[in-house]
Design a protein around this motif. Structure first.
Motif, PDB file in Angstrom:
ATOM      1  N   ALA A  53     -10.138   5.080   4.089  1.00  0.00           N
ATOM      2  CA  ALA A  53      -9.777   3.665   4.169  1.00  0.00           C
ATOM      3  C   ALA A  53      -8.726   3.432   5.251  1.00  0.00           C
ATOM      4  O   ALA A  53      -7.935   4.319   5.586  1.00  0.00           O
ATOM      5  N   ALA A  54      -8.709   2.208   5.798  1.00  0.00           N
ATOM      6  CA  ALA A  54      -7.791   1.856   6.884  1.00  0.00           C
ATOM      7  C   ALA A  54      -6.334   1.992   6.449  1.00  0.00           C
ATOM      8  O   ALA A  54      -5.505   2.551   7.184  1.00  0.00           O
ATOM      9  N   ALA A  55      -6.024   1.492   5.253  1.00  0.00           N
ATOM     10  CA  ALA A  55      -4.628   1.510   4.807  1.00  0.00           C
ATOM     11  C   ALA A  55      -4.127   2.950   4.686  1.00  0.00           C
ATOM     12  O   ALA A  55      -3.003   3.263   5.098  1.00  0.00           O
ATOM     13  N   ASP A  56      -4.982   3.834   4.127  1.00  0.00           N
ATOM     14  CA  ASP A  56      -4.597   5.243   3.990  1.00  0.00           C
ATOM     15  C   ASP A  56      -4.410   5.891   5.352  1.00  0.00           C
ATOM     16  O   ASP A  56      -3.483   6.674   5.564  1.00  0.00           O
ATOM     17  N   THR A  57      -5.309   5.561   6.265  1.00  0.00           N
ATOM     18  CA  THR A  57      -5.236   6.136   7.602  1.00  0.00           C
ATOM     19  C   THR A  57      -3.912   5.780   8.260  1.00  0.00           C
ATOM     20  O   THR A  57      -3.207   6.649   8.797  1.00  0.00           O
ATOM     21  N   MET A  58      -3.560   4.490   8.204  1.00  0.00           N
ATOM     22  CA  MET A  58      -2.312   4.065   8.837  1.00  0.00           C
ATOM     23  C   MET A  58      -1.108   4.680   8.127  1.00  0.00           C
ATOM     24  O   MET A  58      -0.146   5.105   8.778  1.00  0.00           O
ATOM     25  N   ALA A  59      -1.168   4.746   6.785  1.00  0.00           N
ATOM     26  CA  ALA A  59      -0.050   5.350   6.043  1.00  0.00           C
ATOM     27  C   ALA A  59       0.118   6.815   6.439  1.00  0.00           C
ATOM     28  O   ALA A  59       1.244   7.298   6.629  1.00  0.00           O
TER      29      ALA A  59
END
Lengths: 220, 256
Positions: A53-59
């Motif tokens: 997921a995008a949010a996990d990637t950025m985190a």
């Protein structure tokens, strides 16, 4: 740190990099899997893979202090290849699971496919080479590549799209600008054309293939 | 346009590919690594690697073989058989699978679907359903979910379970018809059509392929997204290019 010959495959803890590593090796490229900012900054080429997921990637990128590193290697015109989530993360914002700010290397929004389509877009689909680019060398226009994703990039600047695929909408399968190439599809799972794409990236890194299209040949 | 996928399935027991008939293994069908290499070269769209013994002792060997197969493949690889925990899914993905197929354990512990999807993404979670046509004394017909390699009836309605599985986060469904498995009499088209009309995710037809027409039927009449077959490929009844050529001749989009 010494500059090395090995392409840096960025490991930000997002799932399995093994298939990218295998494909890169099979294409004859020397690569190292790393989350070390110094190694990435000094590599002659960088691959940003990704599933999840995008949010996990950025985190994950933030927690490993890799956001600035990605911006720096792109600013330094280091050959850069983003794959799947590694492409989506380059844009301004992703609508996956809310609205999440991404790397904003390119303007654009990552959107979900419209209801009514089978989602995820999973399987083999044609990539139409809508603009010339050295990364296409030896790859047939309309070759099938493997995709698995529920979101796609809606770029602010259409001229960065070099490969397009139809699934309900026509969406960017491959974008390129300067020294950056990024693919929504998974070349490491796309048999011969995918391996060729990695090999071409390797040639760009070694300087035996140009990293972009000369301005005079750009399609307006 | 998304192409219709053709997927050979390697049913593996004690390090060998075996042939299953109505869910019991009866015959040796070859070396998994050799077959993986062959299907990759022949243009298979994906490969399924299934541990049909799924015994705890066999797991190490299975993961080792899976890893060796993954090295031969530049197409997607789905692996399953006896996966029961998020750690099992993780080990399978780490060994080179792109997706994990879960079956009995998901029936026993449906949260495995949710937990797996949350941790690895829906695209990694394939819900495999073994369904048997069941006729009640009052004439009502339905498909009943079976577990433990098709041996144990659960009383669960397969169509409802498919819908629930997708709601919980499964990114793809494989529908195995126990009635049709290994018979080469055709896929269960009613089951495929019924489930396909109820879910958004891709549905894979499994069990029963015996003629080239069976493959086209699964798409045209069953609305499947992909067809899976084992023995017809292993024994060379059809090659992958032959099946794809047939699909293309019938106007279906395929990758050749």
């Amino acid at each position: 740190m010494m500059r090395t010959d090995a392409i840096a495959i960025v490991d930000y803890g997002a799932g399995n990099l093994r298939s990218v590593v295998h494909a890169v090796a099979h294409a004859g490229l020397q690569a190292v899997v790393t989350d070390d900012p110094a190694v990435i900054r000094n590599a002659p080429g960088v691959i940003l893979p990704g599933v999840g997921a995008a949010a996990d990637t950025m985190a994950n990128l933030r927690s490993r202090d890799l956001v600035g590193v990605v911006h720096d290697v792109i600013a330094a015109s280091t050959p850069f290849l983003g794959v799947c989530m590694g492409m989506q993360a380059l844009f301004t914002v992703s609508e996956e699971g809310g609205r999440h700010g991404c790397l904003d290397a390119f303007p654009g929004t990552v959107r979900r496919f419209s209801p009514g389509l089978s989602i995820p877009h999973m399987g083999w689909n044609r990539v139409h080479q809508v603009r010339p680019h050295p990364i296409w060398d030896g790859i047939d226009d309309g070759a099938h590549f493997y995709f698995v994703h529920s979101y796609f990039v809606d770029p602010g600047d259409e001229t960065i799209v070099i490969g397009a695929t139809d699934y309900g909408v026509r969406f960017p399968a491959v974008i390129a600008r300067g020294s950056v190439v990024a693919t929504q599809c998974h070349p490491e799972k796309s048999a011969a054309p995918g391996l060729r794409l990695y090999a071409n990236f390797g040639r760009i890194v070694r300087g035996t293939l140009p990293s972009g299209v000369p301005a005079s040949e750009e399609v307006a | 346009m998304l192409t219709k996928r053709v997927i050979p399935c390697l049913d593996v027991a004690r390090g060998r590919v075996v042939r299953g008939v109505k869910f019991s293994a009866d015959k040796d069908a070859g070396d998994p690594i050799e077959l993986a290499r062959r299907y990759n070269a022949e243009g298979a769209d994906e490969l399924v690697f299934y541990d049909i013994t799924a015994s705890h002792e066999g797991r190490g060997l299975f993961l080792d073989l899976l890893e060796q197969c993954a090295r031969e493949l530049f197409i997607p690889l789905c692996a399953g058989g006896g996966l029961a925990t998020v750690d099992d899914l993780h080990a399978t993905l780490r060994s080179g699978a792109d997706k994990t197929s879960i079956n009995s354990a998901a029936v026993r512990t449906p949260d495995l679907i949710n937990d797996g999807a949350r941790r690895f993404g829906s695209q990694c979670i394939v819900l495999s359903i073994d369904a048997l046509r069941t006729v009640e004394p009052d004439g009502r017909r339905w498909w009943q979910v079976h577990v433990n390699g098709g041996r144990k009836a659960t009383g669960i309605d397969a169509v409802a379970w498919a819908v629930e599985g997708v709601q919980r986060g499964a990114g793809e469904l494989v529908l195995n018809s126990i009635d049709a498995d290994g018979t080469r009499e055709g896929y269960d088209l009613d089951l495929l059509r019924t489930v396909s009309s109820r879910v958004e995710v891709p549905v894979v037809a499994s069990g029963g392929a015996g003629t080239l027409a069976h493959f086209t039927e699964a798409f045209d009449l069953g609305n499947a997204h992909a067809v899976l077959a084992a023995s017809v490929f292993h024994y060379g009844v059809f090659s992958v290019p032959q099946v794809k050529g047939h699909l293309r001749a019938h106007g279906l989009p395929v990758r050749l």
